[in-house]
Design an enzyme around this catalytic site. Structure first.
Site, PDB file in Angstrom:
ATOM      1  N   ARG A 131      15.370  45.990  -7.090  1.00  0.00           N
ATOM      2  CA  ARG A 131      14.633  44.793  -6.673  1.00  0.00           C
ATOM      3  C   ARG A 131      15.506  43.546  -6.763  1.00  0.00           C
ATOM      4  O   ARG A 131      16.179  43.312  -7.748  1.00  0.00           O
ATOM      5  CB  ARG A 131      13.386  44.613  -7.536  1.00  0.00           C
ATOM      6  N   SER A 132      15.452  42.773  -5.694  1.00  0.00           N
ATOM      7  CA  SER A 132      16.176  41.498  -5.682  1.00  0.00           C
ATOM      8  C   SER A 132      15.140  40.374  -5.643  1.00  0.00           C
ATOM      9  O   SER A 132      14.685  39.911  -6.677  1.00  0.00           O
ATOM     10  CB  SER A 132      17.125  41.490  -4.489  1.00  0.00           C
ATOM     11  N   VAL A 191      18.452  37.543  -1.155  1.00  0.00           N
ATOM     12  CA  VAL A 191      19.516  37.959  -0.228  1.00  0.00           C
ATOM     13  C   VAL A 191      19.869  39.439  -0.432  1.00  0.00           C
ATOM     14  O   VAL A 191      20.506  40.042   0.414  1.00  0.00           O
ATOM     15  CB  VAL A 191      20.791  37.105  -0.348  1.00  0.00           C
ATOM     16  N   TYR A 248      17.763  37.053   9.400  1.00  0.00           N
ATOM     17  CA  TYR A 248      17.892  35.982  10.393  1.00  0.00           C
ATOM     18  C   TYR A 248      17.320  34.702   9.817  1.00  0.00           C
ATOM     19  O   TYR A 248      16.440  34.719   8.958  1.00  0.00           O
ATOM     20  CB  TYR A 248      17.146  36.334  11.692  1.00  0.00           C
ATOM     21  N   TYR A 262      11.791  45.622  13.286  1.00  0.00           N
ATOM     22  CA  TYR A 262      12.823  45.017  12.431  1.00  0.00           C
ATOM     23  C   TYR A 262      12.704  45.635  11.042  1.00  0.00           C
ATOM     24  O   TYR A 262      11.646  45.569  10.415  1.00  0.00           O
ATOM     25  CB  TYR A 262      12.594  43.507  12.397  1.00  0.00           C
ATOM     26  N   ASN A 315      13.640  44.752   8.189  1.00  0.00           N
ATOM     27  CA  ASN A 315      13.242  43.864   7.102  1.00  0.00           C
ATOM     28  C   ASN A 315      11.747  43.568   7.115  1.00  0.00           C
ATOM     29  O   ASN A 315      11.226  42.994   6.165  1.00  0.00           O
ATOM     30  CB  ASN A 315      14.023  42.553   7.151  1.00  0.00           C
ATOM     31  N   TYR A 316      11.070  43.945   8.202  1.00  0.00           N
ATOM     32  CA  TYR A 316       9.614  43.853   8.234  1.00  0.00           C
ATOM     33  C   TYR A 316       9.070  45.277   8.131  1.00  0.00           C
ATOM     34  O   TYR A 316       8.420  45.789   9.035  1.00  0.00           O
ATOM     35  CB  TYR A 316       9.137  43.124   9.492  1.00  0.00           C
TER      36      TYR A 316
HETATM   37  C1  LIG Z   1       7.421  35.281   3.058  1.00  0.00           C
HETATM   38  C2  LIG Z   1       8.534  36.057   3.691  1.00  0.00           C
HETATM   39  C3  LIG Z   1       9.467  35.392   4.480  1.00  0.00           C
HETATM   40  C4  LIG Z   1      10.502  36.100   5.098  1.00  0.00           C
HETATM   41  N1  LIG Z   1      11.404  35.423   5.871  1.00  0.00           N
HETATM   42  C5  LIG Z   1      12.410  36.095   6.459  1.00  0.00           C
HETATM   43  C6  LIG Z   1      13.383  35.423   7.260  1.00  0.00           C
HETATM   44  O1  LIG Z   1      13.309  34.222   7.462  1.00  0.00           O
HETATM   45  N2  LIG Z   1      14.383  36.166   7.803  1.00  0.00           N
HETATM   46  C7  LIG Z   1      14.485  37.511   7.609  1.00  0.00           C
HETATM   47  O2  LIG Z   1      15.421  38.113   8.126  1.00  0.00           O
HETATM   48  N3  LIG Z   1      13.586  38.163   6.868  1.00  0.00           N
HETATM   49  C8  LIG Z   1      12.568  37.492   6.289  1.00  0.00           C
HETATM   50  N4  LIG Z   1      11.659  38.175   5.529  1.00  0.00           N
HETATM   51  C9  LIG Z   1      11.823  39.623   5.355  1.00  0.00           C
HETATM   52  C10 LIG Z   1      12.832  39.891   4.260  1.00  0.00           C
HETATM   53  O3  LIG Z   1      14.143  39.798   4.795  1.00  0.00           O
HETATM   54  C11 LIG Z   1      12.645  41.296   3.681  1.00  0.00           C
HETATM   55  O4  LIG Z   1      11.343  41.416   3.169  1.00  0.00           O
HETATM   56  C12 LIG Z   1      13.696  41.588   2.617  1.00  0.00           C
HETATM   57  O5  LIG Z   1      13.727  42.977   2.381  1.00  0.00           O
HETATM   58  C13 LIG Z   1      13.379  40.868   1.336  1.00  0.00           C
HETATM   59  O6  LIG Z   1      14.439  40.963   0.435  1.00  0.00           O
HETATM   60  P1  LIG Z   1      14.146  40.798  -1.125  1.00  0.00           P
HETATM   61  O7  LIG Z   1      15.413  40.953  -1.834  1.00  0.00           O
HETATM   62  O8  LIG Z   1      13.352  39.558  -1.337  1.00  0.00           O
HETATM   63  O9  LIG Z   1      13.134  41.998  -1.334  1.00  0.00           O
HETATM   64  P2  LIG Z   1      13.085  43.263  -2.305  1.00  0.00           P
HETATM   65  O10 LIG Z   1      11.657  43.680  -2.216  1.00  0.00           O
HETATM   66  O11 LIG Z   1      13.639  42.959  -3.639  1.00  0.00           O
HETATM   67  O12 LIG Z   1      14.022  44.316  -1.585  1.00  0.00           O
HETATM   68  C14 LIG Z   1      13.782  44.792  -0.277  1.00  0.00           C
HETATM   69  C15 LIG Z   1      14.506  46.107  -0.055  1.00  0.00           C
HETATM   70  O13 LIG Z   1      15.905  45.955  -0.256  1.00  0.00           O
HETATM   71  C16 LIG Z   1      16.359  46.742  -1.364  1.00  0.00           C
HETATM   72  N5  LIG Z   1      17.280  45.897  -2.129  1.00  0.00           N
HETATM   73  C17 LIG Z   1      17.021  44.657  -2.606  1.00  0.00           C
HETATM   74  N6  LIG Z   1      18.101  44.176  -3.230  1.00  0.00           N
HETATM   75  C18 LIG Z   1      19.064  45.113  -3.144  1.00  0.00           C
HETATM   76  C19 LIG Z   1      20.410  45.186  -3.607  1.00  0.00           C
HETATM   77  N7  LIG Z   1      20.971  44.171  -4.253  1.00  0.00           N
HETATM   78  N8  LIG Z   1      21.109  46.326  -3.373  1.00  0.00           N
HETATM   79  C20 LIG Z   1      20.537  47.344  -2.687  1.00  0.00           C
HETATM   80  N9  LIG Z   1      19.278  47.328  -2.224  1.00  0.00           N
HETATM   81  C21 LIG Z   1      18.547  46.215  -2.445  1.00  0.00           C
HETATM   82  C22 LIG Z   1      15.112  47.101  -2.131  1.00  0.00           C
HETATM   83  O14 LIG Z   1      15.286  48.294  -2.867  1.00  0.00           O
HETATM   84  C23 LIG Z   1      14.079  47.201  -1.038  1.00  0.00           C
HETATM   85  O15 LIG Z   1      14.175  48.451  -0.393  1.00  0.00           O
HETATM   86  C24 LIG Z   1      10.606  37.496   4.910  1.00  0.00           C
HETATM   87  C25 LIG Z   1       9.684  38.160   4.116  1.00  0.00           C
HETATM   88  C26 LIG Z   1       8.646  37.465   3.516  1.00  0.00           C
HETATM   89  C27 LIG Z   1       7.645  38.202   2.692  1.00  0.00           C
END
Ligand SMILES: Cc1cc2nc3c(=O)[nH]c(=O)nc-3n(C[C@H](O)[C@H](O)[C@H](O)COP(=O)(O)OP(=O)(O)OC[C@H]3O[C@@H](n4cnc5c(N)ncnc54)[C@H](O)[C@@H]3O)c2cc1C
Ligand SMILES: *[C@@H]1O[C@H](CO)[C@@H](O)[C@H](O)[C@H]1NC(C)=O
Ligand SMILES: *[C@@H]1O[C@H](CO)[C@@H](O)[C@H](O)[C@H]1NC(C)=O
Ligand SMILES: *[C@@H]1O[C@H](CO)[C@@H](O)[C@H](O)[C@H]1NC(C)=O
Ligand SMILES: *[C@@H]1O[C@H](CO)[C@@H](O)[C@H](O)[C@H]1NC(C)=O
Ligand SMILES: *[C@@H]1O[C@H](CO)[C@@H](O)[C@H](O)[C@H]1NC(C)=O
Length: 538
Positions: A107-108, A178, A187, A471, A473-474
């Site tokens: 989790r990040s 990130v 993006y 996408y 990330n969604y």
């Molecule tokens: C309110 C909101 C706004 C958003 N805005 C944008 C946006 O502007 N642009 C965009 O592109 N996306 C956006 N997103 C989508 C976002 O990019 C993804 O939800 C992304 O996965 C979130 O990363 P996180 O580290 O916060 O999440 P986490 O839930 O911590 O991680 C997401 C996934 O990545 C894995 N992961 C996290 N960190 C690491 C690491 N260091 N090494 C390996 N794996 C890792 C996790 O295991 C999990 O599978 C948004 C999402 C939300 C909810």
């Protein structure tokens, strides 16, 4: 996206569903294993370990859960949460999880749409990277090392403290991590000028399944390609990214203007579809649609549909107004709508905070409201005709005001210049914009989810097909999931893999099969390994 105020409720979690997993033996073993391997003293390392017995366990779990749909008592909870501060502790977590047969979730920022970083249906631990939060800019080379647990807001703020001439093209909302965002491409409002966040990554520090710390050279170009877009959680733990900083002007211009249906919204939006992907690279205008209540409405339910056009222009207001007059006069933008600000204030604005808020707010990880939601995505290659748009608006009117959100993000510019095989993210030249759709699921959940399914079906003729795009990330688990234990076939995983990555999926499977053949790093939609002897059947 504008979301209603709803603070996270701790009471959600007070029913400790971890009692369901009362056979705690391998979590005890896991904790003992960590303590034994630790180079630090036992009391020091124990402060980084949370089990359900600790009163701080719930707070540690909720720390970054962004989708409240996964804070219900029925949501499975981790046996252990560990918040390492050193690379060797991360290595120990990997070693001990393997040894005790526990799954790990990395989790990040905790913003996964489907809770992939903190929910699993098999016994698991959370490896929470919150302490890997350093940003180290190097202005001479215009690069920075960015910890795997850093948020967008921390990254932007730290860059702005070092320089006013550079920024970074990451996402809009300050609290997103990130770690996940760059892992899935990423993006933000500068993608038309500088591409995806992952396009600006030039090195990384990854801890692999063997506990080895690998930089770009050591991991090789295949693995380095895979971790910049496959979605995170499939190849290892990203401890840090090395990124290019990108030039930004000392003064940029932002605006957010609203147009209702009664104010010609449909025609304006129709035009937006073909002009927004062709604007100069310095200009990004994206759109957010929502239902409000208004006395002005001619409908008995008093609803109005409103689109907001929100924009970042990498330049001054005078030149922005010239571009708008030439290319998009329909919006009727006037000088009074626009604000000239520093780049960092613009990043505050796109976190949906008032423009004048001091940028230190970007360091606050709980500044934004957390919501209970389901979301999904699509990409388009042609404008949707007026009739089609009106059908989308009809759907919006079906739900109560403030519970459904539409988001349209234009591509083009730099995005179109990058080959679709450069990174796993395949939606480059030829794609006009991304459509995202969210419904709040805190009430009337079954109906709201059905509504998302219905609009998903409705959109099919207007968006890309064979495979239909999405996408990564969604994340959307409706497209299919890995088997919780054991193997998942290439055919099964293609159901979502091809939709996220098109043909890049095959390369990802090949890289996974070599890097992590036993599938230690896994989640519901992680890249599955296949036996290399089966490769010829693919
Ligand atoms: C309110 C909101 C706004 C958003 N805005 C944008 C946006 O502007 N642009 C965009 O592109 N996306 C956006 N997103 C989508 C976002 O990019 C993804 O939800 C992304 O996965 C979130 O990363 P996180 O580290 O916060 O999440 P986490 O839930 O911590 O991680 C997401 C996934 O990545 C894995 N992961 C996290 N960190 C690491 C690491 N260091 N090494 C390996 N794996 C890792 C996790 O295991 C999990 O599978 C948004 C999402 C939300 C909810
Ligand atoms: C959790 O409880 C254990 C046992 O009491 C203790 O040693 C440890 O320091 C606690 N963890 C945290 C993060 O407080
Ligand atoms: C609405 O937009 C269309 C197309 O841009 C334009 O032709 C028309 O004049 C506009 N109508 C109003 C009332 O502004
Ligand atoms: C309602 O209409 C009035 C008059 O046209 C306008 O000033 C006001 O902003 C409108 N309100 C909303 C919520 O659209
Ligand atoms: C972060 O923001 C929240 C919500 O506005 C606030 O309650 C909290 O005090 C802030 N935290 C810090 C450290 O400023
Ligand atoms: C719906 O509109 C009413 C009246 O404007 C407002 O008070 C309420 O907060 C809105 N609901 C949501 C969920 O936005």
């Amino acid at each position: 996206m504008e979301l209603p105020t709803r603070q996270i409720s701790l009471s959600f979690l007070l029913v400790i569903s971890t009692l369901l997993f009362s056979s705690a033996s391998n979590s005890d073993e896991f904790v003992q294993c960590l303590t034994k391997l630790s180079k630090e003293s036992a009391p020091t390392v124990s402060k980084l370990i949370f089990t359900p017995k600790n009163s701080s366990y719930n707070a540690a779990l909720l720390y970054s859960i962004n989708n409240l749909r996964f804070t219900r008592p029925t949501t499975p909870k981790p046996r252990v949460i560990i918040t390492p501060t050193t690379e060797s502790q991360v290595q120990s977590v990997i070693y001990c999880a393997k040894k005790t047969n526990l799954e790990i979730r990395i989790r990040s920022g905790g913003h996964s749409f489907e809770g992939l970083s903190y929910v699993s249906y098999v016994p698991f631990v959370i490896l929470d990277l919150r302490n890997f939060n350093q940003v180290t800019p190097d202005l001479r080379s215009a690069t920075a090392w960015v910890g795997g647990g850093v948020t967008n807001g921390e990254l932007y703020y730290r860059i702005s403290q070092a320089t006013s001439d550079y920024g970074f093209p990451s996402g809009l909302w300050g609290n997103v991590g990130v770690g996940g965002l760059i892992s899935g491409g990423g993006y933000g409002m500068m993608r038309r000028k500088y591409g995806l966040s992952a396009d600006q990554v030039i090195d990384a520090k990854l801890i692999d399944v063997h506990g080895k710390i690998l930089d770009r050279k050591a991991m090789g170009e295949d693995l380095f390609w895979a971790i910049r877009g496959s979605g995170g959680g499939s190849f290892g733990v990203v401890i840090a990214w090395k990124v290019n900083l990108v030039r930004v002007p000392r003064t940029v211009t932002v605006f957010r203007v609203y147009r209702s249906l009664a104010q010609n919204m449909t025609n304006i939006f129709y035009k937006w579809q073909s002009v927004a992907p062709r604007f100069p690279k310095e200009l990004d205008i994206r759109c957010n649609g929502q239902i409000f209540l208004s006395e002005n409405s001619t409908r008995p339910d008093k609803k109005i549909m409103v689109m907001n056009f929100e924009s970042l222009y990498l330049g001054r207001v005078d030149s922005l107004l010239k571009v708008m007059k030439q290319q998009f006069p329909e919006l009727g933008l006037v000088r009074e709508d626009c604000f000239e600000v520093s780049w960092i204030q613009a990043m505050v604005f796109f976190t949906n905070l008032p423009l004048e808020t001091p940028p230190e707010v970007l360091l606050n990880r709980t500044i934004l409201n957390r919501i209970d939601f389901k979301g999904r995505s699509d990409f388009t290659t042609k404008p949707i005709p007026i009739k089609g748009l009106e059908g989308i608006w009809d759907f919006m009117f079906q739900l109560p005001n403030g519970t459904a959100f539409l988001q349209f993000t234009p591509f083009g510019g730099r995005m179109s210049e990058i080959p679709d095989t450069a990174l796993p993210f395949p939606y480059r030249a030829g794609y006009l914009y991304m459509i995202n759709l969210y419904a709040l699921t805190d009430e009337d959940e079954a109906n709201r989810l059905q509504w998302v399914r219905n609009i998903d079906d409705y959109l099919a003729p207007y968006v890309t097909s064979n495979p239909r795009s999405a996408y990564v990330n969604y994340a959307n688990l409706w497209m299919g999931t890995n088997n919780p234990r054991g193997k998942t076939s290439y055919a099964q995983a293609s159901k979502w893999g091809k939709r996220y990555f098109k043909n890049n999926f095959d390369r990802l499977v090949r890289i996974k099969s070599k890097a992590d053949p036993d599938n230690f790093f896994r989640h519901e939609q992680s890249i599955p390994p296949i036996s290399l002897s089966l490769w010829s059947d693919m």
